[in-house]
Design a protein around this motif. Structure first.
Motif: not given
Length: 227
Positions: A155-160
């Motif tokens: 999810q952190d990667h997707l937010k980025s």
């Protein structure tokens, strides 16, 4: 590099520009002087020429990396018409004289251009890994399992990725990437205003400071250092 890529992507191809019907083949000596070429190579040299030199700087750069290398050198260059071109260079062998260098020039395949577009967004290798699986339709738990990371990290990667591509959902992200792939497959890249994403026209997330290309034709090698 990312800033140069975005400037290159923003430039639309010239519809009236002549396009060779076949790949260009050039034979260069060890000193990188032109020895022989097929008729199509002359058209490709004109497409990539940014000065009065016999060979385009981009071709010489790829040829210099391929001279004496164990593996062929490869570069992707935006031509004068706005189209992306692939250049390959590798030394020949088997003759009694110093081996000449074979250089081929042809239109860049759509997947290669799509990779350049993703680089223009400034995505990290891990973000591209996550993005590829999102486009394939995998949910976050499956992506986490394949990449051996936690779902929270996915999810952190997707937010980025959302921030860099200017979207707010998976559906919009997939639509953006598929639009890019359809666009490059027809060699009709749109030209949104500077500061906008290549395919959607949305505001582009400011990138980290990068080195500029100093006005020279942008080349992208496969030899990148992955984190």
């Amino acid at each position: 590099m990312a800033a140069a890529l975005r400037r290159a992507v923003h430039r639309a191809p010239a519809d009236a520009a002549p396009r060779p019907a076949e790949a260009g083949v050039l034979l260069l000596g060890q000193d990188l002087r032109l020895l022989l070429e097929n008729p199509a190579a002359k058209l490709w040299r004109d497409e990539l020429a940014y000065s009065g030199a016999e060979l385009p700087i981009a071709v010489l750069e790829v040829a210099a990396r391929g001279r004496g290398a164990a593996l062929p050198a490869h570069g992707r260059i935006r031509g004068r018409s706005g189209r992306w071109v692939s250049v390959h260079a590798s030394p020949l062998s088997g003759g009694p004289y110093p081996a000449p260098l074979a250089v081929t020039v042809h239109p860049a395949p759509a997947p290669e251009v799509a990779e350049v577009l993703l680089l223009a967004y400034g995505l990290t290798p891990r973000e591209r890994d996550v993005l590829a699986r999102v486009v394939a339709g995998l949910p976050s738990p499956a992506i986490a399992m394949e990449l051996r990371i936690t779902a929270a990290t996915v999810q952190d990667h997707l937010k980025s990725v959302f921030a860099k591509t200017g979207v707010r959902s998976r559906r919009a992200l997939v639509a953006t990437i598929l639009t890019c792939e359809r666009t490059v497959s027809t060699a009709r890249l749109p030209g949104p205003p500077p500061g906008r994403t290549p395919c959607t026209g949305r505001k582009l997330h400011p990138p980290s400071p990068v080195a500029s290309s100093c006005g020279r034709p942008t080349t992208v090698s496969r030899r990148r250092t992955e984190r």
